[in-house]
Design an enzyme around this catalytic site. Structure first.
Site, PDB file in Angstrom:
ATOM      1  N   HIS A 167      12.137  28.788  95.900  1.00 46.72           N
ATOM      2  CA  HIS A 167      13.398  28.761  95.158  1.00 46.72           C
ATOM      3  C   HIS A 167      14.139  30.069  95.439  1.00 46.72           C
ATOM      4  CE1 HIS A 167      16.161  27.519  91.908  1.00 46.72           C
ATOM      5  NE2 HIS A 167      16.299  28.824  91.745  1.00 46.72           N
ATOM      6  N   CYS A 168      15.318  29.952  96.038  1.00 45.01           N
ATOM      7  CA  CYS A 168      16.094  31.133  96.415  1.00 45.01           C
ATOM      8  C   CYS A 168      17.165  31.384  95.360  1.00 45.01           C
ATOM      9  CB  CYS A 168      16.741  30.920  97.789  1.00 45.01           C
ATOM     10  SG  CYS A 168      17.690  32.353  98.356  1.00 45.01           S
ATOM     11  N   ARG A 169      17.048  32.508  94.668  1.00 43.97           N
ATOM     12  CA  ARG A 169      18.031  32.831  93.630  1.00 43.97           C
ATOM     13  C   ARG A 169      19.355  33.303  94.224  1.00 43.97           C
ATOM     14  NH1 ARG A 169      15.800  32.709  88.638  1.00 43.97           N
ATOM     15  NH2 ARG A 169      13.527  32.749  88.498  1.00 43.97           N
ATOM     16  N   GLY A 172      20.961  30.085  94.585  1.00 41.94           N
ATOM     17  CA  GLY A 172      20.920  29.312  93.344  1.00 41.94           C
ATOM     18  C   GLY A 172      20.405  27.907  93.524  1.00 41.94           C
TER      19      GLY A 172
END
Length: 368
Positions: A167-169, A172
């Site tokens: 999950h890449c913040r 998003g």
């Protein structure tokens, strides 16, 4: 009024334009990512590129640099949009546990009336075959499904994602089967953009130094070029290192999630470096397994049990439903009727049929 699937979705995703766009719960971080890309480009176009217009004998090379910068930045933003605003490969949820996988253990529990019923349980894992090799898949209690191979549950989005990478913040969104290609292109394009900005800023410093004589005077004359060079150099370490890391993963057909778990399907999906790259970049993107804009299916009305007319020995008739007959057989066997909806036992079905045949035989004997 019927509601659409995205309106009833249990994940933490954010939907826009009636389910056409889907973001992760931390989509606000996209604003920071956009500013980190757009602000340096604006500074570059208004200062460095403007100075280069006066340094070349003709304006053509400077205009080419300006056009390339703008078009390349737009392509980076489009890749960012394709990465963050689409379904990464979500697996549909189940509203109930899979009935065909329910097992009944030997242990028994007593209900209110004192009858003992076998306890039902769902195995935490099961074995499936992937490329002819047995692979253990796990049951997800949140989505109530057995996750497909290479699938994992994202704790941020609260969804099971096919070929889950991470999950890449910064974008998003989860990175999975349907947006990994665009994520890699976004990261690698950002690295090349940093190299381009660094090179053009250094070229501008050289032109100014030729006019001023020393490097210090050139840096004082064009501080924007110095700031852009430092900025590009720092971010090049991040996006450049990430690009190299994912090139290594693609060559081995491995995900970030799998790379931190060496024992999980190690080398199972490796088809060779060249074919691994073809699989990522040259295959058609699979369609989404969930139509978020579709309407939720209305709950099906309960069917009325089929009634069976039975003639008594005195000639009076009474009606009994098939379900009541089955419940009596279950009660005679010492099994609670609430177990039956979970899983249909062939043995119990045969017992019901035998009881009905015996009932018909008794009716014939009574009439005779």
């Amino acid at each position: 009024m019927a509601r659409r699937v995205y309106q009833e979705w249990k994940g933490r995703n954010i939907f826009l334009f009636k389910g056409r766009l889907m973001f992760g719960p931390d989509a606000g971080s996209l604003v920071i990512t956009l500013l980190l890309i757009v602000v340096p480009i604006v500074i570059f176009c208004t200062t460095v590129a403007r100075n280069l217009l006066h340094e070349f004998p003709t304006y053509n090379p400077a205009y080419v640099i300006l056009v390339i910068t703008i078009l390349y930045t737009i392509s980076v933003l489009v890749l960012l949009f394709l990465t963050s605003a689409r379904d990464p490969g979500l697996v549909p949820r189940n509203s109930n546990p899979p009935e065909e996988e329910i097992c009944y253990g030997s242990s028994e529990t007593a209900d209110v009336s004192g009858r003992h019923t076998p306890t039902s349980r769902l195995p935490r894992t099961k074995v499936v075959f992937e490329n002819g090799v047995p692979v253990e898949v796990r049951y997800c209690k949140t989505c109530m499904i057995y996750r497909p191979p290479r699938c994992s549950h994202c704790s941020v989005c609260d969804n099971c994602v096919e070929r889950f990478d991470h999950h890449c913040r910064w974008v998003g969104q989860c990175i999975g089967l349907r947006n990994y290609r665009y994520f890699f292109l976004f990261v690698s394009s950002s690295a090349l953009l940093c190299v381009f900005i660094f090179a053009m800023s250094a070229l501008n410093i050289k032109f100014v130094m030729d006019d001023r004589g020393t490097l210090c005077k050139a840096m004082k004359e064009s501080p924007a070029s110095v700031i852009l060079m430092v900025y590009s150099f720092i971010f090049l370490w991040f996006v450049g290192g990430l690009t190299c890391f994912h090139l290594y993963l693609i060559g081995r057909n491995q995900t970030t999630h799998e790379s931190f778990r060496p024992g999980e399907a190690s080398g199972l999906y490796d088809r060779g470096c060249f074919r691994n790259f073809l699989e990522v970049f040259c295959t058609k993107t699979t369609s989404s397994r969930i139509n978020f804009r579709a309407y939720e299916q209305d709950e099906m009305p309960m069917r009325t049990p089929r009634e069976v007319k039975i003639e008594g020995s005195e000639g009076d008739s009474r009606t009994k439903s098939t379900r009541q007959s089955r419940c009596r057989v279950l009660f005679a066997l010492g099994i609670s009727s609430r177990v039956e909806p979970l899983r249909k036992h062939t043995y119990l079905e045969k017992m019901v049929q035998k009881r009905e045949k015996l009932g018909n035989l008794f009716e014939i004997l009574a009439k005779s």
